[in-house]
Design a protein around this motif. Structure first.
Motif, short mmCIF file in Angstrom:
data_model
loop_
_atom_site.label_atom_id
_atom_site.label_comp_id
_atom_site.label_asym_id
_atom_site.label_seq_id
_atom_site.Cartn_x
_atom_site.Cartn_y
_atom_site.Cartn_z
N VAL A 84 -8.09 -8.30 55.70
CA VAL A 84 -8.10 -7.39 56.56
C VAL A 84 -9.27 -6.42 56.05
O VAL A 84 -9.91 -5.70 56.99
CB VAL A 84 -6.78 -6.49 56.63
N TRP A 85 -9.32 -6.26 54.85
CA TRP A 85 -10.37 -5.18 54.32
C TRP A 85 -11.76 -5.73 54.93
O TRP A 85 -12.56 -4.75 55.37
CB TRP A 85 -10.47 -4.98 52.73
N ALA A 86 -12.12 -7.03 54.60
CA ALA A 86 -13.36 -7.48 55.11
C ALA A 86 -13.36 -7.65 56.52
O ALA A 86 -14.44 -7.27 57.18
CB ALA A 86 -13.51 -8.91 54.36
N MET A 87 -12.41 -7.86 57.25
CA MET A 87 -12.54 -8.04 58.72
C MET A 87 -12.72 -6.71 59.34
O MET A 87 -13.61 -6.64 60.41
CB MET A 87 -11.15 -8.31 59.16
N GLN A 88 -12.21 -5.56 58.97
CA GLN A 88 -12.43 -4.60 59.61
C GLN A 88 -13.89 -3.96 59.50
O GLN A 88 -14.32 -3.07 60.38
CB GLN A 88 -11.36 -3.43 59.20
N SER A 89 -14.43 -4.55 58.55
CA SER A 89 -15.96 -3.94 58.35
C SER A 89 -16.89 -4.26 59.85
O SER A 89 -17.80 -3.75 59.88
CB SER A 89 -16.84 -4.72 57.28
N ILE A 90 -16.34 -5.33 60.53
CA ILE A 90 -17.23 -5.53 61.81
C ILE A 90 -16.07 -5.33 62.92
O ILE A 90 -16.59 -4.96 63.92
CB ILE A 90 -17.54 -7.10 61.57
N ALA A 106 -13.40 -14.14 56.45
CA ALA A 106 -12.90 -12.95 57.57
C ALA A 106 -13.98 -12.32 58.23
O ALA A 106 -13.88 -12.18 59.21
CB ALA A 106 -12.28 -12.10 56.76
N ILE A 107 -15.19 -12.16 57.71
CA ILE A 107 -16.32 -11.65 58.35
C ILE A 107 -16.90 -12.51 59.42
O ILE A 107 -17.06 -12.00 60.54
CB ILE A 107 -17.26 -11.14 57.54
N GLY A 108 -16.84 -13.70 59.16
CA GLY A 108 -17.23 -14.87 60.13
C GLY A 108 -16.37 -14.74 61.35
O GLY A 108 -16.81 -14.62 62.66
N ALA A 109 -15.16 -14.65 61.03
CA ALA A 109 -13.86 -14.97 61.85
C ALA A 109 -14.19 -13.42 62.85
O ALA A 109 -13.83 -13.49 64.20
CB ALA A 109 -12.39 -15.02 61.35
N GLY A 110 -14.26 -12.37 62.27
CA GLY A 110 -14.32 -11.18 63.27
C GLY A 110 -15.60 -10.97 64.00
O GLY A 110 -15.63 -10.53 64.90
#
Length: 274
Positions: free
Chosen positions: A94-100, A182-186
């Motif tokens: 969640v932390w990583a994903m919300q960056s994008i 997570a960043i890639g998925a976001g």
């Protein structure tokens, strides 16, 4: 008397050299990451979850060994934080994903892409900031979890400073790789709910669906598929398990999944308007 005006100076519209490059993008992403409340909320959540899980793990080990004294066995205290990854990983995701995804939800992604037009640079800056931060935080969480569980093992915990540090570093490495995924998925899906659902399917749902069925031939196939999923492979390389392949292969499997998802995210980021 006639006056001649000086030639109008050409307005400089270019950013100073380097400001729109990777260094400037990394500085910007670090500022954004540290200035939002969700970052600190995720950090506090990860600390609480790690502490509770490791305390529970140590207590269970003690109870099981006392109830089965004849078969009592000790284990490294680093097993506790490594097992906790199954829960803590979602906080890191969640932390990583919300960056994008947060930038897409607020529309600030347009500003980001105006300041740094190169989309590969934007994505790499996010990956560098988030993965390195996650690695450091994950390692510290691993150390904390081992220390929390240590007294609760009640003498059934194996304590070796070097092993504890290595086990904690492996926790940080696993969480860092998952943050890249997570960043890639976001980047690919833009929506936090959809991206989280996809990652959840690969880490939790598929391993459950691939459990043994009782049919030896089918179970063999299911097991082979399962061992190359990121959740199973991550636990393998953290624990040093080599039942199916060497531990370092587990690391490469998780890294492969993360880079593949990141590549998909980059392609989607590059091909679509903000």
């Amino acid at each position: 008397m006639t006056t001649t005006s000086e030639p109008t100076r050409k307005l400089r519209t270019e950013l100073p050299a380097g400001k729109a490059g990777l260094r400037g993008a990394v500085a910007s992403e670090w500022t954004k990451l540290m200035s939002v409340r969700s970052t600190w909320a995720c950090l506090v959540s990860a600390i609480v979850i790690m502490a509770i899980y490791c305390a529970y793990y140590g207590t269970i080990v003690l109870i099981q060994n006392e109830e089965n004294a004849a078969d009592a066995s000790s284990q490294p205290i680093g097993n506790a934080p490594q097992s906790a990854v199954i829960v803590v990983q979602f906080v890191a995701i969640v932390w990583a994903m919300q960056s994008i995804t947060s930038e897409y939800s607020t529309g600030t992604i347009r500003n980001t892409l105006q300041w740094v037009p190169n989309r590969f640079t934007v994505l790499m800056a996010k990956v560098l900031v988030v993965s390195v931060t996650t690695f450091v935080v994950g390692t510290l969480l691993g150390l904390m979890g081992a220390l929390v569980s240590w007294p609760l093992f009640g003498g059934y915990g194996i304590v070796n400073a070097t092993d504890v540090i290595v086990d904690s570093v492996l926790v940080g490495a696993n969480l860092a790789l998952l943050s890249i995924m997570a960043i890639g998925a976001g980047a690919a899906l833009r929506k936090a709910a959809g991206a989280l659902a996809i990652v959840f399917v690969f880490l939790v749902v598929l391993p459950v669906l691939l459990q043994p069925t009782g049919n030896p031939n089918a179970d063999d196939v299911l097991q082979k598929v399962n061992q190359y999923l990121p959740g199973y492979a991550g636990m393998n390389f953290m624990r040093g398990i080599d039942d199916y392949y060497p531990a370092y292969v587990g690391f490469l499997v998780v890294a492969g999944w993360s880079l593949a998802v990141l590549f998909i995210g980059y392609r989607r980021l590059r091909s679509r308007d903000a």
